[in-house]
Design a protein around this motif. Sequence first.
Motif, short mmCIF file in Angstrom:
data_model
loop_
_atom_site.label_atom_id
_atom_site.label_comp_id
_atom_site.label_asym_id
_atom_site.label_seq_id
_atom_site.Cartn_x
_atom_site.Cartn_y
_atom_site.Cartn_z
N ILE A 214 0.83 -1.28 0.13
CA ILE A 214 -0.16 -0.07 0.10
C ILE A 214 0.84 1.16 0.06
O ILE A 214 0.63 2.38 -0.57
CB ILE A 214 -0.84 0.12 1.19
CG1 ILE A 214 -1.93 -1.38 1.09
CG2 ILE A 214 -1.63 1.26 1.37
CD1 ILE A 214 -2.76 -1.11 2.47
N ASN A 382 -8.26 -1.76 -0.84
CA ASN A 382 -7.32 -0.99 -1.49
C ASN A 382 -8.35 -0.05 -2.52
O ASN A 382 -7.94 1.07 -2.53
CB ASN A 382 -6.57 -1.70 -2.38
CG ASN A 382 -5.41 -2.23 -1.43
OD1 ASN A 382 -5.03 -1.91 -0.60
ND2 ASN A 382 -5.10 -3.72 -1.94
N PRO A 435 -3.38 -4.43 6.88
CA PRO A 435 -3.81 -3.51 6.01
C PRO A 435 -3.66 -2.19 6.62
O PRO A 435 -3.50 -1.27 5.86
CB PRO A 435 -5.14 -3.62 5.34
CG PRO A 435 -5.28 -5.07 5.37
CD PRO A 435 -4.56 -5.34 6.89
#
Length: 536
Positions: A214, A382, A435
């Motif tokens: 990310i 995402n 994440p």
Amino acid sequence: MSAAGDQTGRQQGGFLGFVERVGNLLPDPTIIFIWLIGALMLLSALGAWLGWSASIAYPGDKAPDFATLENGVLTYTASSLFSEGNISRLFTDMPKTFASFAPLGLVLTIMMGAAVAERSGLFAALIRLSLSRTRASLLTPLVAIIGMVSHHASDAAYVVFIPLAAIMFAVSGRHPLAGLAAAFAAVSGGYAGNVVPGQIDVLLFSFTQEAARIIDPAWTMNPLGNWYFIAAIVVLFTPAIWYLTDRVIEPRLGRWGGVADEELQAELARNDVTADERRGLRHAGLLALLLVAGFAALAVVPGYTPLINDEATGTARLQPLYAALIAFFFLLFLSTGAIFGRAAGTVRSAGDVMEMMQHGVRTMAPYLVFVFFAAHFVAMFNWSGIGPIIAINGAESLKAMDLPAPVLLVSVLLLSSFLDLFIGSASAKWSVLSPVVVPMFMLLGISPEMTTAAYRMGDSYTNIMTPLMSYFPLILAFARRWDRSIGVGSLLALMLPYALTFMALGISMTIAWVALDLPLGPGAQVHIAMMTESGR
């Protein structure tokens, strides 16, 4: 052999009773992910409506997916998952989203090889051989070390090793429940420790990789990224298990009134290593040495180094070697399991090996269903842009608070411990947490490897203090062979000293590792250069 006492009822009161009742209300982890996807879609719509965004200075010349780059500033803007583009992507890319999920191929590759080593009896024979003919005074440290190493044996660690440790203690004249407690503490409470990396390292780092990308799309996992850390856990936890078992648990249990009768001696004999198995272990050991030598040769032979990136410098030169470890473990487990099985009589043809590999894939069916929804959750996270926005803004807030790195990592450790009381799957929890915490900590200069190490530590020691742990009923059944009166509360009380000690040692070790900036593994450090500087 008789067992004294009557079975007691399950205790429903107190904090542990509350934890059990609340935990039983939770659905299967797969259902939890379905709920999370629904909640994420609503949150993304809210974020898009409110105009959530975050920007950071970015040194690259190409923006990552789902971000815009202008004048050196990378901007993420919340996107509703109900938008036409995201709904189209959800349905048209569904097979691609599932198949391209990094953990899927990694785990299936490892499991096909490990299934041969397990089904052929290689792992079980190694465990039995390690415990045979050991002095009673040295049983505890040996059980501790083998227990932490036996994670590579998957279910065999619980089904074979833990009851066998109790038997060995009984035959040696020691209390069998002390052996069971020491083995359970090592296998489950010391789950973060091992001598060499294995399947769990690959599994967790695969989620870490997805999260790290990310912030840094080029970040690639290294299965050896926590090697020094997990080996240090074995060194630290072994004397703790030894002391607690011999000086606290066994005296509390009192003298064992049973005897090593004919039934027990016969069971021990069945658990001994046969001549064929010993021959198979010798063949497997020689083959393992050849494989290690051959694998090393691909990195050191002059003029032929396919596992070295000659165009890179520093640790980046070794990246192909690290990436190839997945294939190496697959070949190691597959070939040693097959040659052992051939000698031991459990493998008679190539068809048997194929059947074992197929069995390994079949056992992964629940995982495949789980991964389908986990893959879409990560992908949709995402698409929405919420992950980077939380990471960037969270990093800015933490940076403003100026909290030291040890405090940040201990917070992840304690959060992991708390969640472990209710959700047993390490990968399920990490797929949700990574994440957010991995990118956030990267922006604060903490490496993905160190964040993963802190999570693993917190995920381990609470395994032995919650009835919700998937193997807890099995361990309780093993314990009742020796004492029919033992109940859930009795087993929890037996294991609580280990859990609290591991918790104190784990927190101290994590703080010390960061404070001393010790290497975590080959090419892996605690601190990294901050990826970017925040900007608006």
